[in-house]
Design an enzyme around this catalytic site. Sequence first.
Site, PDB file in Angstrom:
ATOM      1  N   CYS A 134      45.849   6.614 -13.957  1.00  0.00           N
ATOM      2  CA  CYS A 134      46.168   7.766 -14.788  1.00  0.00           C
ATOM      3  C   CYS A 134      47.500   7.475 -15.461  1.00  0.00           C
ATOM      4  O   CYS A 134      47.847   6.322 -15.695  1.00  0.00           O
ATOM      5  CB  CYS A 134      46.191   9.043 -13.960  1.00  0.00           C
ATOM      6  SG  CYS A 134      47.340   9.018 -12.575  1.00  0.00           S
ATOM      7  N   HIS A 159      42.142  -2.861  15.201  1.00  0.00           N
ATOM      8  CA  HIS A 159      41.105  -2.449  14.252  1.00  0.00           C
ATOM      9  C   HIS A 159      39.737  -2.794  14.847  1.00  0.00           C
ATOM     10  O   HIS A 159      39.351  -3.965  14.913  1.00  0.00           O
ATOM     11  CB  HIS A 159      41.304  -3.173  12.916  1.00  0.00           C
ATOM     12  CG  HIS A 159      40.468  -2.622  11.804  1.00  0.00           C
ATOM     13  ND1 HIS A 159      39.137  -2.919  11.645  1.00  0.00           N
ATOM     14  CD2 HIS A 159      40.785  -1.760  10.809  1.00  0.00           C
ATOM     15  CE1 HIS A 159      38.664  -2.290  10.584  1.00  0.00           C
ATOM     16  NE2 HIS A 159      39.652  -1.583  10.052  1.00  0.00           N
TER      17      HIS A 159
END
Length: 607
Positions: A27, A529
């Site tokens: 953006c 993880h």
Amino acid sequence: MGKYEKLAKDIIANVGGKENVISLTHCVTRLRFQLKDESIANTEVLKNMDGVVTVMQTAGQYQVVIGNHVPDVFRDVCEVAGISGDGANAPKTKRKFSEAALDIITGIFMPSIGILCASGILKGVNTLLDMVGLVSAASGLGVLLAAAADAMFLFFPIILGYNAFKKLGGNPYLGMTLGAALCYPTIQGIDIEVFGFVVNATYTSTMLPMVVLSFLAVYIEKGLNKIIPDVVKTFVVPAIVLALCLPIGFCVIGPVSNLLGDFINQCIQGVYGFSPIIAAALLAFLWQILVMMGCHMLVILPILMGLMAGVEQPLMAVIGVCSFVQTGSVFAIWLKTKNKKLKQIALPAWISGIFGVTEPAIYGVTLPNGKQFLLTCFGSAVAGALSVILGVSAYTMAGMGVFQIPGQINSANAGGSLTVSLILTVAATVIGFVIAFVTYKDKAEAAKPEVKKVSAEKEVISSPVKGNVVPLEKVEDAAFSAGALGKGIAVDPTEGKVVAPCDGTVMTLFPTKHAIGIVSDNGCEVLIHIGMNTVKLEGKGFEAHIKQGDKVKKGDVLVTFDIESLKKEGYSLVTPIIVTNTADYLDVVEVANGSVKLGDDLLTLLN
């Protein structure tokens, strides 16, 4: 490659590598990533990286805030990662409706916001040139400048058609053509009879009809592509889509969308009309918070629809004052502070704030000072109320900061509208300046805490899972195997239990429970993880036995998981154990191989 090549490489490495990137858009000030697994992104490293203002994880997006040079960074990031940067071919992932809606809105409208603002600024400048007698609106040059300024607004459905089809996975040139058909001059504002129904509609300078029609058209296009033979589909599919969708869009979707747009605008005007000062103050107070969350476009779009319909929008002017309050505040802090680092941050922050880019001011100056950010919100509320009292409105979509002033010039009263706009700009800046100048004080520098050390030479991290050791470089995920997140080791578990590898504090427990971050009592930051891409399970098969912030002892159970069901679903359960602050140690040495039990020595950290 541009001048931001190094920054681009660092960003890609710390979002988990290009393999972890599903899609990327941008953006005005931020890179908006959609990542496969946000847990492997090195957020703290990114936040402290030169060239990055901060990182926001919101609405299903991993947003890296850059500033007003984000288009240049975006191009280099796309080139480094080898991605198109439009997200059109991104694989579908399961997301909340609100997250998916925001992603679609951003993808459709953001690519054209810059040109839309430029067109609005040019419209205001044209009015000024005519007002002071430099270029008459009736002259040849005046007419050409008006055409340059009005084209984007008049033919906005064409731009939206391209963006929407591209975002939704259709042929963007077909989208442009459909948008152009809606804008076809001879069908605007006249009675057209179709199947016995008379329709009179105008679609130039509209938004909703083309956006809504794009969803139907892309759905039809994708369906036809599956059944039309390849040898003719390139031209047959577009022909059928145009022949079907234009009548439906013109006669059904368009009128309904226009009515919906009118209703939304009336609701906004109704709320505003109930108590203009309260509505303006509330919106201005919340605006910077919405900017931080990255969802301010949800407020801008209804206002933009009103501007497209030719209705002046006082709330657009209200939004505009917030950047000046922030800028004034940061300017005062820059003058008052004796902190050299803060001074270096504040100088470019208030300069960029003049042009409406306030993220550096927010994240670099006012937000870290807590109270100052809240005070700028209150100052914005006061300035927003003043905007209503002065009667300032936006008449076209323009830029941010000083560039918004041309959009607040009313051609029917150019001199008067320009005067009140300038008064409001100065007043908002002064409000922010006075608040900060009176209230800001440099923080006393806290004494650095003494780091506790188990020994002067080393610390040992034990195995949090039972299983077979896998060298990190053999893990099938480049973010781990390349060492981008730090050194470590992996274990292919044979038991669905994860325990604490050291005494410490649970700093991170992801909502999906597949990743845990622990800081040991000696300062080692350990990431565990569980499996590859298990974030997609959204917590299914995992059970947490701790929560974020808990103190744990070595061997305490952290998470259990259904190892058999996860394997049946096809997930690799190889579990990397990473020291994410590897740079703080002389070396991280693997001390295990073969099979390991819970609590066996796994890594030795050399201080």
